[in-house]
Design a protein around this motif. Structure first.
Motif, PDB file in Angstrom:
ATOM      1  N   VAL A  23       0.849  -1.185   0.000  1.00 32.00           N
ATOM      2  CA  VAL A  23       0.000   0.000   0.000  1.00 32.00           C
ATOM      3  C   VAL A  23       0.887   1.238   0.000  1.00 32.00           C
ATOM      4  O   VAL A  23       1.757   1.381   0.870  1.00 32.00           O
ATOM      5  CB  VAL A  23      -0.935   0.021   1.214  1.00 32.00           C
ATOM      6  CG1 VAL A  23      -1.790   1.284   1.194  1.00 32.00           C
ATOM      7  CG2 VAL A  23      -1.824  -1.214   1.220  1.00 32.00           C
ATOM      8  N   LYS A  76      -6.798   1.845  -5.211  1.00 25.95           N
ATOM      9  CA  LYS A  76      -6.380   1.538  -3.845  1.00 25.95           C
ATOM     10  C   LYS A  76      -4.913   1.895  -3.598  1.00 25.95           C
ATOM     11  O   LYS A  76      -4.401   1.627  -2.502  1.00 25.95           O
ATOM     12  CB  LYS A  76      -6.588   0.052  -3.555  1.00 25.95           C
ATOM     13  CG  LYS A  76      -8.038  -0.383  -3.607  1.00 25.95           C
ATOM     14  CD  LYS A  76      -8.188  -1.859  -3.266  1.00 25.95           C
ATOM     15  CE  LYS A  76      -9.654  -2.274  -3.286  1.00 25.95           C
ATOM     16  NZ  LYS A  76      -9.816  -3.712  -2.965  1.00 25.95           N
ATOM     17  N   THR A  78      -2.328   0.412  -4.504  1.00 22.94           N
ATOM     18  CA  THR A  78      -1.754  -0.833  -4.008  1.00 22.94           C
ATOM     19  C   THR A  78      -1.188  -1.651  -5.164  1.00 22.94           C
ATOM     20  O   THR A  78      -1.830  -1.791  -6.205  1.00 22.94           O
ATOM     21  CB  THR A  78      -2.812  -1.663  -3.269  1.00 22.94           C
ATOM     22  OG1 THR A  78      -3.324  -0.892  -2.165  1.00 22.94           O
ATOM     23  CG2 THR A  78      -2.220  -2.963  -2.739  1.00 22.94           C
TER      24      THR A  78
END
Length: 129
Positions: A23, A76, A78
């Motif tokens: 992340v 996200k 990510t």
């Protein structure tokens, strides 16, 4: 503040599967190159896979080609590393790294160095036989 936080490591049996997550925050994720490196005990840190988030270009080390898949979810922020059919020799601490240049990243990985912009703290993957 730039942060890269890895998760998903653990113990996995050879032939199984595992997905690592990274992340990212504090930089323009969509414009950056994200990579996974690994370092086994007593060995030098090595590049495993990279993805250019702006173009979608990917690179894999020969040792993982066909078994591992890198991907990014821009919504996200990510980046993932899907590890299929891991082997005991894949056991290592896996690190997420980010850089604002795909070209620079390619040079760094080819040279076997790790001079990229940002690094996470790593997540341990242990593959049992």
């Amino acid at each position: 503040e730039v942060q890269l936080v890895e998760s998903g490591g653990g113990l996995v049996q050879a032939g199984g599967s595992l997905t690592l997550s990274c992340v990212a925050s504090g930089f323009a994720f969509d414009d950056y190159t994200l990579c996974w490196f690994r370092q086994a005990p007593g060995k030098k840190r090595e590049g495993v896979s990279c993805i250019d988030n702006s173009e979608g270009t990917t690179w894999y080390a020969d040792s993982v080609k066909g078994r591992f898949t890198i991907s990014s979810d821009k919504a996200k922020s990510t980046t993932y590393l899907r590890m299929n059919s891991p082997k005991p020799e894949d056991t290592a601490v896996y690190y997420c790294a980010a850089d604002n240049s795909w070209l620079h990243t390619v040079v760094v990985v080819a040279a076997g160095t790790d001079e990229l912009g940002y690094w996470g703290k790593g997540t341990l993957v242990t593959v049992s036989s």
